[in-house]
Structure formats: structure tokens, C-alpha cells
Design an enzyme around this catalytic site. Structure first.
Site, PDB file in Angstrom:
ATOM      1  N   LEU A   1       0.828  -1.217   0.000  1.00 53.93           N
ATOM      2  CA  LEU A   1       0.000   0.000   0.000  1.00 53.93           C
ATOM      3  C   LEU A   1       0.859   1.262   0.000  1.00 53.93           C
ATOM      4  O   LEU A   1       0.510   2.275  -0.615  1.00 53.93           O
ATOM      5  CB  LEU A   1      -0.889   0.025   1.245  1.00 53.93           C
ATOM      6  CG  LEU A   1      -1.694  -1.225   1.601  1.00 53.93           C
ATOM      7  CD1 LEU A   1      -2.388  -1.029   2.935  1.00 53.93           C
ATOM      8  CD2 LEU A   1      -2.709  -1.522   0.521  1.00 53.93           C
ATOM      9  N   GLY A   2       1.971   1.186   0.725  1.00 59.56           N
ATOM     10  CA  GLY A   2       2.837   2.361   0.836  1.00 59.56           C
ATOM     11  C   GLY A   2       4.096   2.025   1.596  1.00 59.56           C
ATOM     12  O   GLY A   2       4.184   0.963   2.219  1.00 59.56           O
TER      13      GLY A   2
ATOM     14  N   GLU B   1       2.191   5.793   7.240  1.00 63.19           N
ATOM     15  CA  GLU B   1       3.533   5.998   6.646  1.00 63.19           C
ATOM     16  C   GLU B   1       4.159   7.302   7.122  1.00 63.19           C
ATOM     17  O   GLU B   1       5.369   7.357   7.378  1.00 63.19           O
ATOM     18  CB  GLU B   1       3.455   5.979   5.115  1.00 63.19           C
ATOM     19  CG  GLU B   1       2.930   4.675   4.496  1.00 63.19           C
ATOM     20  CD  GLU B   1       3.650   3.421   4.942  1.00 63.19           C
ATOM     21  OE1 GLU B   1       4.814   3.512   5.379  1.00 63.19           O
ATOM     22  OE2 GLU B   1       3.045   2.335   4.872  1.00 63.19           O
TER      23      GLU B   1
HETATM   24  N1  ARG Z   1       3.194  -0.344   4.937  1.00 64.79           N
HETATM   25  C1  ARG Z   1       1.929  -0.989   5.135  1.00 64.79           C
HETATM   26  C2  ARG Z   1       1.644  -1.876   3.946  1.00 64.79           C
HETATM   27  O1  ARG Z   1       1.993  -1.518   2.846  1.00 64.79           O
HETATM   28  C3  ARG Z   1       0.827   0.020   5.283  1.00 64.79           C
HETATM   29  C4  ARG Z   1      -0.278  -0.413   6.132  1.00 64.79           C
HETATM   30  C5  ARG Z   1      -1.297   0.663   6.227  1.00 64.79           C
HETATM   31  N2  ARG Z   1      -2.484   0.211   6.839  1.00 64.79           N
HETATM   32  C6  ARG Z   1      -3.673   0.730   6.551  1.00 64.79           C
HETATM   33  N3  ARG Z   1      -4.727   0.378   7.196  1.00 64.79           N
HETATM   34  N4  ARG Z   1      -3.825   1.609   5.615  1.00 64.79           N
HETATM   35  O2  ARG Z   1       1.072  -2.936   4.096  1.00 64.79           O
HETATM   36 ZN    ZN Z   2       4.438   0.396   8.447  1.00 65.69          ZN
END
Ligand code: ARG
Ligand code: ZN
Ligand code: CA
Length: 318
Positions: free
Chosen positions: A185-186, A228
Site C-alpha cells: 500500500l505504501g 507511513e
Molecule cells: N506499509 C503498510 C503496507 O503496505 C501500510 C499499512 C497501512 N495500513 C492501513 N490500514 N492503511 O502494508
Molecule cells: Zn508500516
């Protein structure tokens, strides 16, 4: 009637200005006549005492830190945000509305203005925090690309690799919006990394608030960026990236591991003392609708990076 008020106000202003001028004149004459020897004494002491200059520099450092700490308590750190959009498809070229919706979420989540903040259980109400950092959209830079995914090796942050170099990364938070791939996701860079790659990358599907029924659900409320940016501000995952690991924050309980979905409260840890886990913390891995707080200990970690000598001191300048 309006005119009368105006001229009255003008008269009053003139009068008070004159008065001020007089006071200034008086002050000047007074200071010209008398003199204070402190500066001369200081200069002599500085010459006689080789350690004094360093000691006074330390006092200045302390004073500056106190000023910044005070500024942060009053919630006035404002971070300009540059959004770098790398797109191949029309959907990846997200709208300004979409971008602004993400800035709005950051401002809510980091200032305890999120509407779900009141859902924090009583058990944690004593430690839920208003971090007090605001974000202002500074500019949006868009670039077309032929790449369908960027991965996590920072190519998106490098013009030479088809991406975009960051803009003023020591004074502005750079966000890159582009398809990462691999279900990511990021990702963020922690304080201390190279300026050339400093910032946060978010997949366009999870950037800002998107529809509740679309393919972005359950990551449709812009909280990937909240999480993030939390890392960018030096926060670790709440489970410490290990079984019952340490997130270096005292007021967050030990978590066994990452939590997913929307856990039912209370969720007990099996770590020492079997505490109730703070699954609603932004630094867990739950769905967007299930995360809605930072803790005071997390805020303290964030505040520290902006102090003089801290890794994000350059962002704290007025
Ligand atoms: N770095 C995590 C990933 O890419 C981000 C998680 C973010 N969680 C959320 N509920 N938006 O999995
Ligand atoms: Zn994280
Ligand atoms: Ca902890």
C-alpha cells in the site's frame, strides 16, 4: 454614522502613534545617557575564561529547544507537502480533489480531529494524543511514465530512473503517488536516511479518501499515509516488528504481532502481563476504519525529531 466612526478611529490611531513615537524618543534619550556594562563585562569574561563561549552556546541550544518544544505543545509545526504523481493510466493520475482529501485526513489524524477519535476505549483515553502537526499542500508535480509498477527500491524518487527527484526534501515532505506492486500500500523512509530519497510512497488506490464500495476498501480512508507519515516521523510498528517486540514507546502495550482487519475490543496480548492491545493505533496493520489514535509516547518521539540537533530540525524553522 459609518464616516464618523472611521474618522474617530483615524484620530485615535494618529493619537496613539504619536504617543508611541514620544515613548520611543524618550527611551532613546534615556539609553543614550545611561549605559549598561553587561556586554563589556561579558566580553572581558569571554576573553579570560576559555570555556565560557561553549557553555553559553549550550545555553542558546537549550533555549532554542525550549522555544521549539513550546511551539510544538501549542501545535504549530506546519509541514509543506509536495505531491509527486507518476502515472501511466488515467486512474493513476489522481485528481487534485483526491490529493486534497489526503492532506485533510493527515490534518485530522495528526490533530485529534478525526471523527472516530472518540471511539478510543476508556482504557487508553489517558494516553490518546493530539500530535499537533499540520500539513499544507505546497505543490503537485505530475509526470507520465510507461512503468506499470515501481517496486520499493526508490526508482520512483529518482528522475534518472524515470521517477521524480524530491523537491526541497529538507524543508518539505515529499509524497510520491504511483503503483508500487506486490500488494504494498505504501512505504516510508525513517528519519536519518538520505535526503535524496526522503519521503513517503503511496499507491494511488490508497491515497486519500476513496469510495466505500470500490477496490480500495478496506484501505479507503487515507490512513495508509497517516501510518507511513508516522514512520517518516520516527514511529515504529506497534508490535516492534518481532513477536512481543519493542516499539520504543512506553505507553503502548506489547503486541504479539501485527493485527489485521477490525479486531473486536478487547483483544488480549499473550506477551508478558497479557495487556489489552492498542489495536486502534495508527501504527498497527488494521483496516483504515479500525485505526484512529496515536499515543502521548508516540507524540513525544515525534516532537524530539524537531528539536535542535534532531533529524527533522530543518522542518521546525519559522
Ligand atoms: N506499509 C503498510 C503496507 O503496505 C501500510 C499499512 C497501512 N495500513 C492501513 N490500514 N492503511 O502494508
Ligand atoms: Zn508500516
Ligand atoms: Ca510499547
Amino acid at each position: 454614522m459609518k464616516k464618523v466612526c472611521l474618522s474617530l478611529a483615524t484620530l485615535l490611531m494618529l493619537f496613539s502613534c504619536q504617543k508611541e513615537e514620544n515613548t520611543i524618543e524618550n527611551q532613546n534619550t534615556t539609553t543614550a545617557k545611561r549605559s549598561c556594562a553587561s556586554q563589556e563585562v561579558l566580553e572581558r569574561q569571554l576573553q579570560e575564561n576559555p570555556g565560557l563561549a561553549a557553555k553559553m552556546a549550550q545555553i542558546e541550544d537549550f533555549t532554542e529547544n525550549a522555544r521549539l518544544a513550546n511551539k510544538m505543545v501549542n501545535g504549530h509545526i506546519e509541514i509543506p507537502v509536495v505531491v509527486n504523481v507518476l502515472y501511466r493510466t488515467a486512474a493513476e493520475n489522481i485528481s487534485l480533489t483526491q490529493i486534497q482529501s489526503q492532506i485533510d485526513v493527515l490534518n485530522k489524524d495528526f490533530n485529534a480531529l478525526n471523527t472516530d477519535f472518540n471511539q478510543v476505549p476508556a482504557l487508553f483515553s489517558g494516553v490518546k494524543a493530539n500530535v499537533g502537526i499540520s500539513f499544507v499542500l505546497d505543490q503537485v508535480i505530475r509526470k507520465a511514465t510507461t512503468k506499470s509498477s515501481w517496486g520499493t527500491r526508490d526508482a520512483i524518487k529518482k528522475t534518472k530512473q524515470g521517477g521524480l527527484d524530491p523537491t526541497s526534501p529538507t524543508t518539505k515532505l515529499n509524497l510520491w503517488v504511483g503503483t508500487i506492486g506486490g500488494g504494498i500500500l505504501g512505504y516510508a523512509q525513517f528519519p536519518g536516511g538520505a535526503a535524496a530519497t526522503d519521503g513517503v510512497v503511496i499507491d494511488p488506490k490508497y491515497f486519500g479518501v476513496t469510495s466505500n464500495s470500490g477496490s480500495s476498501y478496506p484501505y479507503n480512508l487515507g490512513r495508509t499515509a497517516t501510518h507511513e507519515v508516522g514512520h517518516w516521523l520516527n514511529l515504529r510498528h506497534i508490535w516492534g516488528d518481532a513477536t512481543c517486540g519493542n516499539d520504543l514507546v512506553a505507553d503502548t502495550p506489547s503486541h504479539n504481532a501485527a493485527n489485521y482487519g477490525a479486531p473486536t475490543y478487547p483483544h488480549y496480548s499473550t506477551c508478558t502481563g497479557t495487556p489489552v492491545e492498542m489495536t486502534m493505533n495508527y501504527m498497527d496493520y488494521t483496516d483504515d476504519r479500525a485505526m484512529y489514535m496515536f499515543s502521548l509516547g508516540q507524540k513525544a518521539r515525534i516532537d524530539a525529531i524537531f528539536l535542535s540537533g534532531g533529524p527533522r530540525f530543518s522542518f521546525a524553522q519559522p
